[in-house]
Design a protein around this motif. Structure first.
Motif, mmCIF file in Angstrom:
data_model
loop_
_atom_site.group_PDB
_atom_site.id
_atom_site.type_symbol
_atom_site.label_atom_id
_atom_site.label_comp_id
_atom_site.label_asym_id
_atom_site.label_seq_id
_atom_site.Cartn_x
_atom_site.Cartn_y
_atom_site.Cartn_z
ATOM 1 N N HIS A 80 -8.909 -4.925 -1.336
ATOM 2 C CA HIS A 80 -8.744 -3.476 -1.318
ATOM 3 C C HIS A 80 -8.101 -3.011 -0.015
ATOM 4 O O HIS A 80 -7.426 -1.981 0.019
ATOM 5 C CB HIS A 80 -10.101 -2.789 -1.510
ATOM 6 N N VAL A 81 -8.342 -3.742 1.081
ATOM 7 C CA VAL A 81 -7.778 -3.389 2.384
ATOM 8 C C VAL A 81 -6.910 -4.545 2.842
ATOM 9 O O VAL A 81 -7.395 -5.655 3.046
ATOM 10 C CB VAL A 81 -8.889 -3.108 3.420
ATOM 11 N N CYS A 82 -5.615 -4.267 3.002
ATOM 12 C CA CYS A 82 -4.684 -5.324 3.385
ATOM 13 C C CYS A 82 -3.364 -4.685 3.804
ATOM 14 O O CYS A 82 -2.904 -3.732 3.150
ATOM 15 C CB CYS A 82 -4.459 -6.271 2.198
ATOM 16 N N PRO A 83 -2.729 -5.157 4.878
ATOM 17 C CA PRO A 83 -1.429 -4.608 5.287
ATOM 18 C C PRO A 83 -0.395 -4.741 4.175
ATOM 19 O O PRO A 83 -0.336 -5.760 3.476
ATOM 20 C CB PRO A 83 -1.053 -5.458 6.508
ATOM 21 N N GLN A 84 0.437 -3.719 4.027
ATOM 22 C CA GLN A 84 1.409 -3.713 2.943
ATOM 23 C C GLN A 84 2.406 -4.853 3.064
ATOM 24 O O GLN A 84 2.839 -5.438 2.068
ATOM 25 C CB GLN A 84 2.144 -2.369 2.907
ATOM 26 N N ALA A 85 2.807 -5.184 4.294
ATOM 27 C CA ALA A 85 3.768 -6.277 4.471
ATOM 28 C C ALA A 85 3.204 -7.592 3.960
ATOM 29 O O ALA A 85 3.922 -8.406 3.351
ATOM 30 C CB ALA A 85 4.149 -6.400 5.944
ATOM 31 N N LEU A 86 1.914 -7.821 4.187
ATOM 32 C CA LEU A 86 1.290 -9.051 3.706
ATOM 33 C C LEU A 86 1.197 -9.038 2.182
ATOM 34 O O LEU A 86 1.390 -10.067 1.523
ATOM 35 C CB LEU A 86 -0.099 -9.202 4.335
#
Length: 827
Positions: free
Chosen positions: A306-312
């Motif tokens: 649910h929480v994760c950097p968009q680039a990753l």
């Protein structure tokens, strides 16, 4: 503890300590341990041992003889751990060095029984119970148990190794409990001695050149970060992360699967998900270092966060899309003759060259494995609300259809990679199943009409192909159903759309051939597809016209006599669905609309009475129940005679599921006979039919033999049948007995006969006749029966017979002849 149990304990402990008495029932020992655990949770373990010294003697006995049985030794180790979980009892057992003897280096480790996995497991489970307080931490260091725990991480028994890993995590958590992250960030000397020992072991393992040892350390860390969300876990990672990251620099990366599990476990932890640590950078580095097959599960796990950097997230999504992009590129025209390598949007412009496709799809196993993994992972992502923000529906549709073309051999290769894909994927059932599954999932989205037509074309190709295996055909039928339904929703109608109507005209002849296929799995899949399709479109003119123009209804009815029971059951369901809307031809023409239905009704009754397999009989009862609920015309004439015959047959059926379904039919019939319940707040409708008097209801139920069936089922040996009958009779009593005006109470001769028969049935004597069930007798019996009590008893678990600790102890003693007389209380 119960005084009677205390009285029996000395004899039981003597039996367990006697090597001549072979205690072979592990189940009883497990129940005994569960009981002791329950007792110690409610009482003082120290008081329990002081009042029952035989328990201490039993534990001491395990140390006196090296030839003690493995069962008793394992039991004693686990029992000692249960007692020592309370710190004052731990100190008590320590005074006599009993715990040191059981868990120290001089204890069972040198016994021959130590070679038995259950003893090693008992040793670990005992320590797991014991490691609950600070005294236990110091004990583990002093008795030398830590080295044994470390060695058991690589035990030959997977159960022992897993338990040892769990124990190591528990001990580390106990040692670091309450420690602040800043304190642990100081030099090594500030770590507690037990934690320092464990962390040193993990560091040594991570530096090892032996892959199994590295894997063990990573599994411990995975469990640790998954279970413990305390601040000190961040300090632990800061200390160990350089060693873990070094693993990514090796070629190839060792224990990739364990690394993926570790990083995903950390990413789900609130300690790392909300902190500024470099976990996201490490995940990105890992995705780039792992092979595509290894990176797939990590990419899926990242995209589910649910929480994760968009680039990753973009990088992870590209990992999953890359195999399908390679398929599209391999199917494209040669350089100089194509406008684009693949549809825009699949990899957001990063592209993949033919050389990359050649490297990824070098062999049959790698190609099939990679494509199946990618298709399965993308299928999991599609319905997620927090999945990829831009879902490339059209490119994925094209890639999936192209993959299926390569598998079927219909693709025309225009490059060397395309030619190799044709050879690798031709007839690959694994990829066909995965692609068809994903194609069905893609039906939840939209796409251009051209893509939809391509989808229907490839589905029709697979349904027609004689090379399609039964499992592939089943997947093709499932995908076809999903696409037909989705396209009708897009058109805003349940009727087949303008571009699916021609597809149906081509599909039905194919289905007719599949209904005649020599393979029973194919016939079964075709019938299931027909049933589902009819359930959704049975009332639509376009579908009815196409269906009636085919021979499928007649073929489906012929399959009622199929030699395979599964097919007969599916044929029953299909004919029930077709007949509910009159979707079958009549042999005597349209002027006799009921002839075929009557014939089908008799045929289904014949199956219910004579079929040797349970599946078709269950299907028949489900059809009858649905027909009665829907007011099917085939059941309107002579309904009472029909119901009487059904209940007479079902009551003798040996399949409990058929009897349960018979009671469901009885419930529907009862509800329709009684009519809706009176509501004091409802406004009566002028045209409402007057309610049937209770006496007439009971007479009707008696004529159709519903009452005898329900009473007999009340004492059925299969609990679900008895539960269903009890619910039915409670409903009947509530609606008829209170205001019936019938004087049924008392002990008239008819009532006495029925009550005597019910008592005999309850005792297992089902042959005694029930007697005449006139309304007065029925009301009296319903009032006399304790239906609420019976319902409560039936609601309990299947082992609701008393299993008291006293019964357990008596039965264990009786097994070895240590009890005299009739003291055994077997359950």
């Amino acid at each position: 503890m119960d005084p009677e149990c205390s009285r029996l304990l000395p004899a039981l402990c003597a039996v367990l300590a006697d090597p001549r008495q072979l205690v072979t029932d592990d189940t009883c020992l497990e129940k005994l341990l569960d009981w002791f655990k329950t007792v110690t949770e409610a009482e003082s373990s120290l008081l329990l041992l002081e009042e029952n010294p035989c328990l201490v003697d039993l534990l001491s006995h395990a140390l006196k003889f090296q030839d003690v049985s493995s069962r008793i030794l394992s039991f004693s180790l686990r029992l000692a751990g249960i007692f020592a979980a309370q710190e004052n009892c731990f100190q008590y057992l320590q005074q006599g060095e009993l715990l040191l003897g059981l868990f120290g280096e001089a204890g069972p480790l040198g016994f021959p029984a130590w070679n038995v996995p259950s003893v090693r497991s008992g040793w670990i489970q005992g320590l797991c119970s014991l490691a609950q307080h600070p005294s236990a931490e110091q004990f583990l260091i002093e008795c030398g148990a830590m080295d044994t725990i470390f060695s058991l991480q690589g035990d030959s028994s997977l159960f022992v190794a897993s338990a040892a890993s769990q124990l190591l995590v528990q001990v580390l958590g106990l040692s670091l409990q309450g420690r602040a992250t800043l304190q642990l960030g100081l030099p090594d000397g500030d770590w507690p001695s037990c934690a320092q020992s464990i962390v040193g072991y993990l560091e040594e393992s991570l530096r090892s050149e032996a892959t199994p040892q590295v894997t063990q350390a990573l599994k411990v860390l995975t469990t640790m970060f998954g279970r413990c969300h305390q601040p000190w876990t961040e300090a632990l990672w800061m200390r160990l992360s350089p060693l873990v990251v070094c693993l990514l620099e090796k070629d190839p990366v060792p224990t990739a699967h364990s690394l993926v599990d570790l990083f995903l476990s950390m990413a789900r932890s609130p300690v790392f998900g909300s902190s500024d640590c470099d976990l996201w950078v490490t995940l990105a580095q890992t995705l780039s270092r792992l092979s595509p097959m290894q990176a797939g599960p990590l990419a899926l796990g990242i995209l589910k966060l649910h929480v994760c950097p968009q680039a990753l997230r973009t990088q992870a999504f590209d990992v999953l899309l890359l195999p399908l992009a390679c398929v599209l590129e391999a199917a494209a025209q040669p350089p100089g003759f194509r406008s684009c390598v693949y549809p825009p949007g699949l990899l957001d412009g990063t592209g993949s060259s033919l050389a990359m496709a050649d490297a990824l799809l070098a062999s049959t196993s790698s190609c099939a494995g990679l494509l199946c993994q990618s298709l399965a992972h993308l299928g999991e992502l599609q319905p997620l609300p927090h999945g990829p923000r831009l879902w490339p529906q059209a490119p994925l549709l094209k890639a999936t259809v192209t993959t299926l073309c390569f598998c079927s051999g219909s693709a025309v290769p225009v490059s060397s990679v395309g030619g190799r894909l044709c050879r690798i994927l031709a007839g690959c059932v694994r990829v066909q199943r995965a692609a068809l599954d994903f194609l069905g999932t893609l039906s939840q989205g939209t796409g251009p009409q051209e893509s939809v037509m391509q989808v229907f074309a490839i589905l029709l190709e697979y349904l027609r192909s004689p090379e399609s295996s039964p499992t592939v055909l089943k997947k093709a039928f499932q995908a076809t159903l999903r696409w037909l339904l989705s396209t009708s929703k897009v058109c805003g109608s349940n009727d087949p759309g303008c571009h699916t109507q021609p597809f149906l005209r081509e599909l039905f002849p194919v289905m007719q051939k599949r209904l005649c296929n020599p393979c029973w799995e194919v016939r079964d899949s075709a019938l299931e597809f027909l049933t589902h399709l009819t359930a959704h479109w049975e009332g639509q003119p376009g579908f009815r016209q196409a269906l009636l123009a085919s021979d499928m209804p007649e073929l489906a009815q012929q399959l009622l006599q199929d030699p395979e029971a599964y097919v007969r059951a599916s044929a029953v369901a299909a004919m029930g669905q077709l007949a509910s809307q009159g979707l079958h031809a009549t042999p005597t023409g349209p002027e006799h609309p009921g002839a075929q239905q009557k014939s089908l009704l008799q045929e289904l009754l014949h199956i219910l009475s004579t079929d040797s397999e349970g599946f078709p009989r269950r299907a028949v009862m489900q059809v009858f129940t649905r027909w009665l609920q829907d007011g099917h015309t085939a059941m309107a004439e002579d309904l009472e005679q029909f119901m009487a015959r059904v209940f007479q047959v079902v009551s003798r059926d040996l399949d409990w599921e058929v009897r349960v379904q018979g009671l469901e039919l009885a419930r529907v019939f009862l509800a329709q006979t009684l009519g809706p319940p009176d509501c004091p707040y409802a406004v009566a409708l002028p045209a409402a039919a007057p309610p049937i008097p209770p006496i007439e209801v009971l007479r009707t139920l008696g004529r159709v033999q519903l009452l005898e069936f329900a009473f007999r089922a009340l004492f059925d040996c299969d609990r679900p049948v008895a539960q269903k009958s009890c619910d039915l009779l409670l409903l009947l009593r509530a609606r008829t007995a209170p205001d019936s005006g019938l004087q049924g109470a008392g002990g008239g001769p008819d009532t006495a006969t029925v009550e005597a028969a019910l008592r005999a049935w309850q005792a297992g004597e089902q042959g005694q006749p029930l007697g005449e069930l006139v309304p007065e007798v029925v009301v009296a019996v319903l009032r006399a029966l304790d239906l609420e009590g019976l319902q409560a008893t039936l609601a309990q678990s299947s082992d609701h017979v008393e299993q008291s600790p006293r019964s357990l102890l008596q039965d264990m003693l009786a097994t070895v002849g240590a009890l005299g007389g009739h003291e055994a209380d077997c359950y």
